[in-house]
Write a protein that holds these residues in place. Sequence first.
Motif: not given
Length: 265
Positions: A119-131, A152-157, A161-164
Amino acid sequence: RPLPLSYMVFDGPALQPPLVFLHGLLGSKGNFRAIARALVQRSGRKVLTVDARNHGESPHSPVMSYEAMSLDVQRLLRQLHLPKCVLVGHSMGGKTAMTLALQQPDLVERLVSVDISPTESVTVTDFQAYIAAMRRVSIPARIPRSTARRLAEDQLSPVVQVSAVRQFLLTNLVESEGRYTWRVNLEAISHHLAKIMGFPVFHAPYPGPTLFLAGSDSPYISSEDYPEIERLFPEAEIQYIPGAGHWVHADKSQEFITAICNFLL
């Protein structure tokens, strides 16, 4: 046109069809290295871990769809003379595995979809923000790898926000001739993200044994998905691993391995 995928083989003595692992969005074949070794020991079966197009060491392409990624895996199975396999796919890899099973059921002895439904996963994903955060990262040339990774980690944080999760994304940071880049094709992935979050339309079901293996702390498989799972995968079993999030195999690796081995019996 199917692409030649990069893969790793973990050899086992058993003659049964091998397990073929397909990683999730922004992952790579290395995500399942420890799992693959453990499954060879426990099941005796050969295990392959595969880089999807636009990921890891596989070729880049402007085309990014489940139909295309399914054809890539079919090409690999033919190349390796594998008439049947057990497909295990996490997230995006799970949707690729489901697509292949629905298109070519004779190639798939069994199917495991890890923390994803058809099914669609749009409502449960943060990948757009990650990319978007990954695309904004800027690293000077010719600095030590440890410094580049920290920058890179400092700029992503602020966004991731989750370290893993940050550590997972940083596995894609590579150095080439003194410059640091992402080995994933962020442009193609970003362009086709809505398609990746969706799922193709199928009418005929996959009749083989199927396991939907979810994390109890993840929103990616809910009771709202059950009717579509049952329609397309009538032999499906749905199992939740307590205390696991979306990366089930990383959060609860021993329970994950045991669930796969029990499904193979």
